[in-house]
Design a protein around this motif. Structure first.
Motif, PDB file in Angstrom:
ATOM      1  N   CYS A   1      51.308 195.575 -26.093  1.00  0.00           N
ATOM      2  CA  CYS A   1      50.530 195.024 -24.985  1.00  0.00           C
ATOM      3  C   CYS A   1      49.903 193.694 -25.388  1.00  0.00           C
ATOM      4  CB  CYS A   1      49.459 196.047 -24.612  1.00  0.00           C
ATOM      5  SG  CYS A   1      48.151 195.406 -23.622  1.00  0.00           S
TER       6      CYS A   1
ATOM      7  N   ARG B   1      52.368 190.835 -25.453  1.00  0.00           N
ATOM      8  CA  ARG B   1      52.692 190.269 -24.141  1.00  0.00           C
ATOM      9  C   ARG B   1      51.531 189.449 -23.593  1.00  0.00           C
ATOM     10  NH1 ARG B   1      55.209 194.336 -20.076  1.00  0.00           N
ATOM     11  NH2 ARG B   1      55.340 192.402 -18.892  1.00  0.00           N
ATOM     12  N   LEU B   2      50.333 189.959 -23.820  1.00  0.00           N
ATOM     13  CA  LEU B   2      49.153 189.202 -23.372  1.00  0.00           C
ATOM     14  C   LEU B   2      49.117 187.844 -24.059  1.00  0.00           C
ATOM     15  CD1 LEU B   2      46.129 191.662 -23.232  1.00  0.00           C
ATOM     16  CD2 LEU B   2      47.127 190.391 -21.354  1.00  0.00           C
TER      17      LEU B   2
ATOM     18  N   SER C   1      51.649 185.607 -22.262  1.00  0.00           N
ATOM     19  CA  SER C   1      51.444 185.257 -20.860  1.00  0.00           C
ATOM     20  C   SER C   1      50.093 184.586 -20.625  1.00  0.00           C
ATOM     21  CB  SER C   1      51.604 186.479 -19.965  1.00  0.00           C
ATOM     22  OG  SER C   1      50.723 187.487 -20.374  1.00  0.00           O
ATOM     23  N   LEU C   2      49.104 184.896 -21.438  1.00  0.00           N
ATOM     24  CA  LEU C   2      47.810 184.240 -21.261  1.00  0.00           C
ATOM     25  C   LEU C   2      47.685 183.008 -22.151  1.00  0.00           C
ATOM     26  CD1 LEU C   2      45.359 187.272 -21.133  1.00  0.00           C
ATOM     27  CD2 LEU C   2      46.467 186.106 -19.259  1.00  0.00           C
TER      28      LEU C   2
ATOM     29  N   VAL D   1      44.764 200.552 -24.401  1.00  0.00           N
ATOM     30  CA  VAL D   1      45.279 199.432 -23.599  1.00  0.00           C
ATOM     31  C   VAL D   1      44.235 198.975 -22.586  1.00  0.00           C
ATOM     32  CG1 VAL D   1      46.992 198.781 -21.877  1.00  0.00           C
ATOM     33  CG2 VAL D   1      47.686 200.096 -23.864  1.00  0.00           C
TER      34      VAL D   1
ATOM     35  N   MET E   1      42.684 195.263 -21.931  1.00  0.00           N
ATOM     36  CA  MET E   1      42.794 194.589 -20.643  1.00  0.00           C
ATOM     37  C   MET E   1      41.436 194.098 -20.181  1.00  0.00           C
ATOM     38  SD  MET E   1      45.753 194.353 -19.559  1.00  0.00           S
ATOM     39  CE  MET E   1      47.356 194.919 -20.029  1.00  0.00           C
TER      40      MET E   1
ATOM     41  N   SER F   1      40.280 191.203 -22.253  1.00  0.00           N
ATOM     42  CA  SER F   1      40.949 189.929 -21.973  1.00  0.00           C
ATOM     43  C   SER F   1      40.459 189.346 -20.643  1.00  0.00           C
ATOM     44  CB  SER F   1      42.464 190.090 -21.976  1.00  0.00           C
ATOM     45  OG  SER F   1      42.841 191.046 -21.020  1.00  0.00           O
TER      46      SER F   1
END
Lengths: 525, 461
Positions: A471, A474-475, A478-479, A507, A511, A514
């Motif tokens: 996770c 990917r964050l 993408s961020l 997770v 989230m 973030s």
């Protein structure tokens, strides 16, 4: 004849003992003072002379020499008035020899002989205990402050005559003419567990409670996380959304000060000369909200002779910088080192001192000059203007902010049909629990809270499972996170997990963490 | 021998054209008149002050004389050639035909890169600089479609809509022209450096200002009239009521260009200008493929009368040159002046009623692939109850889908999104704040949403 009187001087927030030596000898009448004195100590000569005269004591027409030893350290402040006066009295043999032995004196004299408040009584008394001094005489206004320290009898005097009377009797045995002040520090701090009932700061703080904040769930949550992990917090939002309101209520959700913390805080306040009359200890978490025109020296500490600045007065509490971009760039940038090291070293001609500055930084700002970005229907600022406004806050400061939250304008609905939000007390309970978890985790290490976890230690304290790892990966992409932002998210996620009582970071914690990161699109990368 | 002489003369003419066009203090009309009067640039250069004075004011003559004294024609000409800058003047070959038909056409154009072939339809894509994510999304799709369908995109290379559409068109292998409000060798805004370089290589950068001119506010209205002048069709994506974009639209109407508009919501200030244009009768872009077809069609109908139109135009211009300037030129007889027509007939600016079959056939003729029914408009993508929201067709969980529904192309605050969710939710219990936040971040992770600011999200186009 020669006399020696004990007094104390400050160095940063600690103190050292000073010996005031007075000699009266035959010769041309005069009054000389030596021992690296600053102007206000030198002026002591006039104050002491007149005060003694008005108390009915005539100075002898002889040669008076006063030395403050150690003579090579710079002396400042007005608290030497009383020890000098007592030294003269003893040298004049107005009081029995040896009466002032093992007693520490501190206080400023008025021309009428009255004793006035002194600065830094607490650290001096503390040092006196360590050095085996058994009694001390201080102005009555400061007596409570010194009385907190066990193992020493602290007496408060109103004027020089009281002191003289006390010493005359002291020569004949134990004197009790001056009242001994004592404070049971334990009483000021209630037993843990019952702390939420009728806490002093709720009554005193003008009744600041989180239940008064209308709506703003995200901001409340961010404040809770920040308080639990001692993270620095930034709030953005249009004017009137309640940024200051929330900031003012953050001290109320922090766990109460422990005795040890309180002594630290009181020392700083005492050194700054800001103790209230008759106050023994600072029991409330400090909350400092300097205006944005504050100078660098006032914020960090300084002046010719170092004094604690706002960041030290906010030690163990909250430093709230409202309208962050309006602060002078130099002042803000000077915050970098204290934020990192939790203390600040100041070097001046008058010496090098270190003040503690372990504070939680809470900042508030408008998102753009007009305040309504990114609401395209209301904000008329151009992108350049927004960027420029943001750019006034330097990157290194933003780097030290873990949590960022935006407040939206309060709509009429939530203002009117206000469901009383959660009270500070119940939030504080959760924060307290999370802090306990951290205390156990960091026992024996340099860290105290999740906010202190260094980048190197993140791996150790914030381990991730396989799923969480994926996770995060990917964050990260993408961020468009940076390494620093990545660590920040992990630290905050750790606190969120602690608040929930979860042992492992999940997770959903990542989230949420973030969500509160200062986002790249907004701040520019 | 005669050939080389002619070549020589041409070169010299260019050299002196460069001199005349670099003098900033003269209007287009005066340039035309001077040229007419002397019969060539070289002749203008060597003419005496009296001759200049027949067209110019005393002050202008002074200025031009001073300017000429400092100017080294040979050196300057070599310099701009070395930098790859070309000068196109109204009377020389290579000057864009479309511009010749507009009132007060620029006399000289500095160019880097290559202009599009004349037999290519062109569309100007204009709009707000600080556009919303919606505008950004549509601009990208539109640029891409135009590029793919062989329609040249003309725009101002500005931040926001202009730059995005051009970028997308170049990306799709299309052709682009950027018209600058500064000298052709000045990249403004600097953020668009990459686009500028690409335009020079893959398309063209154009300006009526001599090299080195900085971007000044007063340069932009004339720049805008070139943008609309170069285009057959002008499309507006997001414009406020008071904006430079609407000024461009006015000019486009004056020049008889078709105006199309991408509609926005009535609550959105950024789309107010667009919506107002729709009320005034502008064409509406609902389907991008369809729109591209319409552009082709407009261009075809124009081309049939093109030659004749240009000729009449030129003749009229020359005969009317004794008038003060080109401003009161008659309209091009063949181009439809939207304003007039709208007033007279009360119909829409764009002829939308024309059969789509015919247009489809035309598109097929052009050898472009017409995918049966591509979902291009964002409204369709966001349609309720559609399972495949992600571009990659990823299946989203019902919660995530619900949160995605609550998102918009315009930034929405988290609180608003949560409110929205509470209304729309089919769950027995609405999502809690923290669950909603988690879902939002998950959407960001899936590249379906953007966190515009710490508390605002919007859909990603």
């Amino acid at each position: 004849m020669l006399s020696r009187i004990i007094s104390g001087a400050l160095e940063g927030v600690s103190a050292y003992l000073v010996c005031v030596e007075v000699d009266i000898a035959s010769g041309l009448p005069g009054f000389n003072m030596v021992g690296s004195l600053s102007p206000e100590v030198r002026e002591s000569r006039e104050r002491v002379g007149v005060a003694l005269k008005n108390a009915g004591i005539q100075m002898p027409p002889r040669r008076v020499t006063v030395n403050l030893s150690p003579a090579d350290r710079k002396k400042e402040g007005t608290a030497y008035d009383l020890p000098i006066a007592v030294g003269i009295l003893e040298a004049m043999e107005m009081i029995p020899p040896g009466a002032a032995e093992n007693i520490l004196f501190l206080g400023e004299l008025g021309l009428d002989g009255g004793l006035k408040k002194a600065r830094g009584v607490l650290p001096v008394v503390r040092e006196a205990v360590n050095r085996g001094v058994s009694q001390c005489v201080v102005p009555r206004a400061n007596a409570m402050e010194g009385a907190v320290i066990p193992g020493i009898r602290v007496r408060g005097a109103e004027n020089i005559l009281e002191v003289m009377g006390f010493l005359m009797e002291q020569g004949r045995g134990e004197s009790e003419t001056l009242p001994v002040f004592s404070v049971d520090a334990g009483n000021l701090f209630q037993v843990p567990g019952k702390e939420d009932l009728g806490r002093e700061d709720q009554k005193e703080g003008g009744g600041l409670d989180f239940s008064q904040v209308a709506g703003q769930e995200q901001a409340r949550r961010a404040a809770e996380i920040a308080a639990a992990g001692f993270h620095n917090l930034l709030m953005t939002g249009p004017p009137g959304a309640g940024k200051s309101m929330i900031a003012q209520r953050i001290p109320g959700i922090l766990p109460p000060l422990t005795l040890e913390e309180s002594l630290e805080v009181t020392s700083v306040v005492s050194v700054a000369g800001l103790m209230k009359e008759g106050e023994a200890l600072v029991t409330k978490r400090p909350f400092c909200a300097p205006h944005h025109t504050i100078s660098q020296a006032a914020l960090i500490g300084g002046s010719l002779v170092p004094r604690p600045g706002m960041i030290s007065l906010a030690h163990r509490g909250v430093l709230f910088l409202d309208e962050l971009p309006e602060f002078q760039r130099a002042s803000l940038d000077a915050l970098r080192q204290p934020l990192e090291e939790r203390q600040v070293s100041i070097s001046r001609i008058g010496g090098n001192v270190t003040y503690p500055s372990d504070f939680m930084l809470v900042c508030a700002m408008n998102p753009c000059p007009c305040g309504y970005y990114p609401d395209a229907n209301r904000c008329r600022c151009t992108e350049t203007q927004v960027r420029k406004y943001m750019g006034r806050v330097s990157g290194p400061i933003l780097d030290r902010i873990d949590l960022c939250v935006e407040l939206s304008p309060v709509d009429y609905g939530s203002l009117k049909d206000r469901k009383a939000g959660e009270s500070s007390a119940s939030v504080r309970q959760r924060v307290g629990k999370a802090r306990k978890v951290q205390k156990d985790r960091f026992a024996g290490t340099g860290c105290r809270f999740n906010g202190d976890i260094s980048a190197a230690a993140v791996e150790k304290y914030c381990p991730l499972g396989v799923e969480e790892e994926a996770c995060m990966e990917r964050l990260y992409a993408s961020l468009r996170l940076s390494a620093r932002a990545y660590h920040r998210i992990l630290r905050v996620a750790r606190t969120i997990a602690d608040l929930e009582g979860a042992e492992r970071i999940g997770v959903e914690h990542l989230m949420e963490a973030s969500y509160y990161r200062p986002s790249v699109e907004y701040w520019g990368s | 021998m005669g050939g080389t002489l002619k070549e020589d003369w041409k070169e010299r003419e260019k050299m002196y054209a460069c001199w005349l066009c670099s003098f900033p203090g003269m209007g287009n009309g005066q340039l035309h008149q001077l040229w007419e009067l002397c019969g060539g640039f070289e002749a203008v250069y060597f003419a005496d002050r009296q001759t200049w004075g027949r067209v110019l004011s005393a002050r202008q003559v002074e200025g031009l004389a001073g300017f000429t004294a400092r100017w080294r024609p040979q050196e300057e000409y070599c310099r701009i050639r070395k930098e790859g800058i070309q000068l196109l003047t109204f009377w020389q070959e290579g000057y864009p035909e479309r511009l010749k038909t507009i009132p007060d056409a620029p006399f000289g154009l500095f160019l880097r890169g290559k202009l599009p072939k004349e037999d290519m339809p062109t569309a100007a894509v204009i709009g707000a600089r600080d556009c919303s994510e919606y505008g950004r999304h549509v601009a990208r799709l539109l640029g891409e479609t135009l590029g793919r369908r062989g329609i040249a995109v003309v725009s101002g290379m500005a931040r926001g809509i202009d730059g995005i559409s051009q970028e997308a068109a170049l990306e799709a292998g299309g052709y682009c022209v950027g018209v600058l409000g500064s000298g052709v060798d000045v990249c403004y805004p600097v953020q668009n450096r990459g686009l500028y370089e690409r335009l020079v290589k893959q398309g063209a950068v154009l300006s009526s200002y001599p090299g080195g001119t900085p971007a000044r506010p007063q340069n932009f209205p004339p720049r805008n009239r070139i943008v609309s002048g170069l285009a057959d069709v002008v499309v507006v994506i997001e414009a406020r009521v008071k904006s430079g974009t609407l000024i461009t639209v006015d000019m486009a109407l004056e020049q008889g260009r078709e105006v199309y508009v991408v509609p926005g919501r009535v609550t959105d200030r950024l789309s107010d200008g667009c919506n107002r244009l729709i009320r005034q009768g502008a064409g509406v872009v609902l389907d991008l493929e369809e729109f591209a077809g319409e552009v082709w069609e407009i261009w075809e109908s124009k081309r049939n009368n093109h030659e004749a139109g240009i000729l009449t135009q030129r003749r009229r211009y020359v005969s009317g040159k004794t008038g003060d300037s080109g401003k009161n030129l008659p309209e091009n007889g063949n181009a439809i002046c939207a304003k007039e027509r709208q007033e007279a007939e009360g119909t829409t600016v764009a002829e939308k009623g024309q059969g789509t079959e015919a247009e489809g056939a035309k598109v097929a003729e052009k050898g472009q692939e017409t995918e049966a029914k591509q979902t291009v408009t964002p409204e369709k993508r966001g349609g309720r109850g559609q399972a495949s929201l992600g571009e990659a067709g990823r299946e989203l969980s019902p919660d995530l889908a619900a949160v995605y529904q609550a998102l918009d192309f315009y930034p929405r605050s988290t609180e608003k999104i949560i409110q929205e969710l509470a209304f729309a939710s089919e769950r027995a219990q609405p999502l809690s704040d923290r669950q909603a936040v988690t879902c939002l971040m998950q959407l960001c992770m899936e590249d379906l949403a953007i966190q515009v600011s710490p508390g605002h999200f919007c859909r990603k186009g």
